[in-house]
Write an enzyme that holds these catalytic residues in place. Structure first.
Site, PDB file in Angstrom:
ATOM      1  N   HIS A  46      36.442  39.338  52.203  1.00 26.95           N
ATOM      2  CA  HIS A  46      36.543  40.664  51.563  1.00 26.95           C
ATOM      3  C   HIS A  46      37.828  41.396  51.937  1.00 26.95           C
ATOM      4  CE1 HIS A  46      32.372  41.069  49.918  1.00 26.95           C
ATOM      5  NE2 HIS A  46      32.250  39.996  50.679  1.00 26.95           N
TER       6      HIS A  46
ATOM      7  N   ASP B  44      44.141  47.035  52.100  1.00 22.82           N
ATOM      8  CA  ASP B  44      42.713  46.988  51.772  1.00 22.82           C
ATOM      9  C   ASP B  44      42.458  45.731  50.965  1.00 22.82           C
ATOM     10  OD1 ASP B  44      40.135  48.015  51.789  1.00 22.82           O
ATOM     11  OD2 ASP B  44      40.782  50.007  51.163  1.00 22.82           O
TER      12      ASP B  44
HETATM   13  O1  LIG Z   1      30.067  46.660  58.099  1.00 23.01           O
HETATM   14  P1  LIG Z   1      31.017  47.697  58.656  1.00 23.01           P
HETATM   15  O2  LIG Z   1      31.697  47.233  59.919  1.00 23.01           O
HETATM   16  O3  LIG Z   1      30.339  49.034  58.782  1.00 23.01           O
HETATM   17  O4  LIG Z   1      32.204  47.920  57.593  1.00 23.01           O
HETATM   18  C1  LIG Z   1      31.973  48.071  56.202  1.00 23.01           C
HETATM   19  C2  LIG Z   1      32.613  46.939  55.415  1.00 23.01           C
HETATM   20  O5  LIG Z   1      34.032  47.105  55.492  1.00 23.01           O
HETATM   21  C3  LIG Z   1      34.846  46.079  54.926  1.00 23.01           C
HETATM   22  O6  LIG Z   1      34.750  46.104  53.499  1.00 23.01           O
HETATM   23  C4  LIG Z   1      35.535  45.258  52.668  1.00 23.01           C
HETATM   24  O7  LIG Z   1      34.778  44.858  51.545  1.00 23.01           O
HETATM   25  C5  LIG Z   1      34.912  45.636  50.355  1.00 23.01           C
HETATM   26  C6  LIG Z   1      34.118  44.920  49.261  1.00 23.01           C
HETATM   27  O8  LIG Z   1      34.659  43.649  49.011  1.00 23.01           O
HETATM   28  C7  LIG Z   1      36.376  45.756  49.956  1.00 23.01           C
HETATM   29  O9  LIG Z   1      36.493  46.538  48.762  1.00 23.01           O
HETATM   30  C8  LIG Z   1      37.141  46.425  51.089  1.00 23.01           C
HETATM   31  O10 LIG Z   1      38.527  46.434  50.755  1.00 23.01           O
HETATM   32  C9  LIG Z   1      36.952  45.673  52.395  1.00 23.01           C
HETATM   33  O11 LIG Z   1      37.504  46.455  53.443  1.00 23.01           O
HETATM   34  C10 LIG Z   1      34.453  44.758  55.520  1.00 23.01           C
HETATM   35  O12 LIG Z   1      35.259  43.718  54.976  1.00 23.01           O
HETATM   36  C11 LIG Z   1      32.969  44.465  55.371  1.00 23.01           C
HETATM   37  O13 LIG Z   1      32.639  43.247  56.011  1.00 23.01           O
HETATM   38  C12 LIG Z   1      32.197  45.597  56.007  1.00 23.01           C
HETATM   39  O14 LIG Z   1      30.797  45.419  55.806  1.00 23.01           O
HETATM   40  O1  UDP Z   2      29.793  58.527  52.082  1.00 21.96           O
HETATM   41  C1  UDP Z   2      30.005  57.425  51.538  1.00 21.96           C
HETATM   42  C2  UDP Z   2      31.272  56.802  51.578  1.00 21.96           C
HETATM   43  C3  UDP Z   2      31.421  55.587  50.935  1.00 21.96           C
HETATM   44  N1  UDP Z   2      30.373  54.997  50.292  1.00 21.96           N
HETATM   45  C4  UDP Z   2      30.542  53.731  49.584  1.00 21.96           C
HETATM   46  O2  UDP Z   2      31.092  52.744  50.450  1.00 21.96           O
HETATM   47  C5  UDP Z   2      31.851  51.822  49.672  1.00 21.96           C
HETATM   48  C6  UDP Z   2      33.227  51.649  50.294  1.00 21.96           C
HETATM   49  O3  UDP Z   2      33.762  50.468  49.792  1.00 21.96           O
HETATM   50  P1  UDP Z   2      35.321  50.176  49.769  1.00 21.96           P
HETATM   51  O4  UDP Z   2      35.475  48.854  49.118  1.00 21.96           O
HETATM   52  O5  UDP Z   2      36.068  51.283  49.124  1.00 21.96           O
HETATM   53  O6  UDP Z   2      35.775  50.121  51.293  1.00 21.96           O
HETATM   54  P2  UDP Z   2      35.130  49.511  52.627  1.00 21.96           P
HETATM   55  O7  UDP Z   2      34.440  50.651  53.307  1.00 21.96           O
HETATM   56  O8  UDP Z   2      34.188  48.433  52.225  1.00 21.96           O
HETATM   57  O9  UDP Z   2      36.305  49.034  53.416  1.00 21.96           O
HETATM   58  C7  UDP Z   2      31.937  52.388  48.248  1.00 21.96           C
HETATM   59  O10 UDP Z   2      30.998  51.741  47.422  1.00 21.96           O
HETATM   60  C8  UDP Z   2      31.566  53.844  48.462  1.00 21.96           C
HETATM   61  O11 UDP Z   2      30.970  54.461  47.345  1.00 21.96           O
HETATM   62  C9  UDP Z   2      29.138  55.605  50.255  1.00 21.96           C
HETATM   63  O12 UDP Z   2      28.199  55.079  49.644  1.00 21.96           O
HETATM   64  N2  UDP Z   2      28.989  56.813  50.875  1.00 21.96           N
END
Ligand SMILES: O=P(O)(O)OC[C@H]1O[C@H](O[C@H]2O[C@H](CO)[C@@H](O)[C@H](O)[C@H]2O)[C@H](O)[C@@H](O)[C@@H]1O
Ligand code: UDP
Length: 461
Positions: free
Chosen positions: A160, A369
């Site tokens: 991701h 990202d």
């Molecule tokens: O599980 P956390 O440590 O709380 O973090 C949340 C997720 O963050 C990252 O998200 C990525 O996936 C998104 C969907 O593909 C993508 O849009 C974003 O750019 C990425 O940063 C992380 O890769 C996940 O594993 C986490 O669950």
């Molecule tokens: O208060 C919040 C902030 C973020 N999101 C969700 O968290 C996801 C963030 O995904 P993104 O790919 O932008 O970044 P990541 O946190 O996975 O790196 C999106 O679906 C947002 O709508 C949410 O549900 N509540």
């Protein structure tokens, strides 16, 4: 293709699982929830809970067609595997931040230990015709560990986050053994073609493997695997509908009323250094300085739920942002106007979509990202008759598809400041034309297309 038509069961494996009743920000959980809602199947991963004594307690529950099997982690494993190797070594490395990488060796042992535990608990739950889809940097070695347990089903992996250049990857002491682990999968998926290309370079330059054809790799051990780009997306139609309906929600009405007719700029990000929040706050201040003619016309709302709050770099970032928000408001507020609002709370999706729809400007300016689903959600939530403008970092995976946004370099504060001003000035016709082009892309490439394309490729791999 429904789960039944495809034959085998879908098994999704990820560190973060959206267990029923838990609401946490994060694009991976949002996207996988949608996938399992369509196909049904098993979702395996960390329960989100800490057991004071030991890792491995298995919890199982069923909600609709989804079976959840999750394990607790001990305090030590949580500290060393999740906060440690995953989020203090791999996360910064994969986001091009060599300066933040923790190079100490101890946490890697915990990372392997927890992956082995995942394999031990998951293997007995698997059937031979399952399609197993493993997600993200937490679980790179999982396939090899499952194969050691005689698991023969098809195993796919999806990263991701970005895949940086091979020179950067090679800075990690364990890179050889770690990335070699990917060769036990049948298909390795990335967010963009740039990520795929950089991985292929790594396989050639450091992995002693060959690229037989684009997307067909041969490892040093002679095993063939597939690799491809599968940009993740959102449920575009659902978000558009939620946003339309959310406009009548009390929280959305309260936000609208509180603006007193001023335009809204919105940012929604986990509180993470990859999201470029300090740079964004500074760029907003630069906007206030460089565009005095727009003074008092815009209010910036930044939603930033705390993420990985046990990790020192994240705590330091939180402090920095509190100071910066105070600095911007202290220097520019008027008795009847606060230039920015900074909120560390998590909001439910339907509420967020209503907030997006109120906004004239969406600020999505990560330094790096993998994709950034917020950028896509912002576009999907807009009012077709009066859409807002997306200011988007070129360094987000989403910039590849959303190329009609105002693309910016998040380090270039003047450039971001001027893009905010342009968004404010942009005529109705141009806003509609840019939004339409991006919305058409998101309708054609939604979350259903992502999982369909990936699973079809895995079934063929
Ligand atoms: O599980 P956390 O440590 O709380 O973090 C949340 C997720 O963050 C990252 O998200 C990525 O996936 C998104 C969907 O593909 C993508 O849009 C974003 O750019 C990425 O940063 C992380 O890769 C996940 O594993 C986490 O669950
Ligand atoms: O208060 C919040 C902030 C973020 N999101 C969700 O968290 C996801 C963030 O995904 P993104 O790919 O932008 O970044 P990541 O946190 O996975 O790196 C999106 O679906 C947002 O709508 C949410 O549900 N509540």
């Amino acid at each position: 293709m429904s789960g039944r038509e495809r034959g085998g069961r879908l098994v999704v494996v990820s560190n973060r699982v959206a267990v029923p009743g838990e609401s946490r920000a994060g694009g991976l959980a949002v996207a996988l929830q949608a996938t399992l809602e369509e196909f049904g199947g098993l979702w395996f991963g960390w329960s989100g809970r800490i057991d004071p004594l030991r890792s491995g307690r298995l919890r199982e529950q069923q909600a609709g067609d989804i079976r959840y099997a999750t394990i607790d982690l001990s305090r030590r494993d949580h500290a060393d595997y999740y906060n440690g190797f995953a989020n203090r070594s791999l996360w910064p490395l994969l986001h091009f931040r060599m300066d933040l990488v923790d190079y100490s060796r101890e946490t890697y042992a915990a990372y392997r230990r927890v992956n082995a535990l995942f394999a031990e608990k998951l293997a007995p739950l698997l059937r031979e015709d399952d399609l197993v889809w493993v997600h993200d940097y937490h679980l790179i070695p999982l396939a090899a560990l499952l194969r050691e347990r005689d698991v023969r089903c098809r195993l796919g992996f999806f990263l991701h986050v970005p895949m940086p250049s091979s020179d950067l990857l090679a800075a990690l002491p364990q890179h050889g053994r770690l990335f070699e682990g990917l060769s036990a999968y049948d298909l390795v998926g990335f967010q963009t073609t740039r990520d795929l290309e950089r991985f292929q370079d790594y396989v050639r330059l450091f992995g002693r493997g060959n690229v037989i054809a684009p997307g067909v790799l041969e490892t040093a051990g002679g095993r063939r695997l597939r690799a491809g780009a599968f940009p993740i997306s959102i449920d575009t139609a659902l978000i558009a509908r939620q946003a339309r309906e959310a406009i009548d929600k009390a929280s959305v009405r309260r936000l609208r009323d509180s603006l007193s007719g001023r335009a809204l700029a919105i940012g929604v990000d986990r509180l993470d250094y990859s999201k470029g929040l300090p740079e964004r706050f500074r760029a907003y201040e630069r906007y206030l300085q460089r565009h005095p003619e727009q003074r008092g016309k815009l209010t910036y709302l930044q939603i930033a739920p705390v993420s990985r709050g046990d990790v020192a770099e994240y705590r330091a970032l939180r402090q920095e942002l509190e100071q910066l928000a105070g600095h911007v408001n202290g220097g520019h507020a008027e008795p009847d106007w606060t230039p920015m609002r900074y909120v560390n709370r998590n909001f439910a999706h339907p509420t967020l979509t209503g907030f997006y729809r109120l906004a004239r400007v969406g600020l999505v300016t990560p330094l790096r990202d993998g994709m950034n689903l917020v950028a896509k959600e912002f576009v999907a939530a807009q009012n077709p008759a009066d859409p807002g403008v997306l200011v988007l970092s070129s360094f987000a995976g989403a910039a590849r598809e959303l190329d009609r946004a105002l693309l910016v370099n998040p380090y270039d504060l003047d450039g971001v400041a001027d893009a905010i001003a342009s968004a404010m000035r942009m005529r109705h016709g141009e806003r509609v034309e840019r939004w339409r082009a991006m919305m058409d892309t998101l309708l054609a490439h939604d979350i259903a297309a992502w999982r369909r394309d990936y699973l079809a490729a895995l079934a063929e791999a």
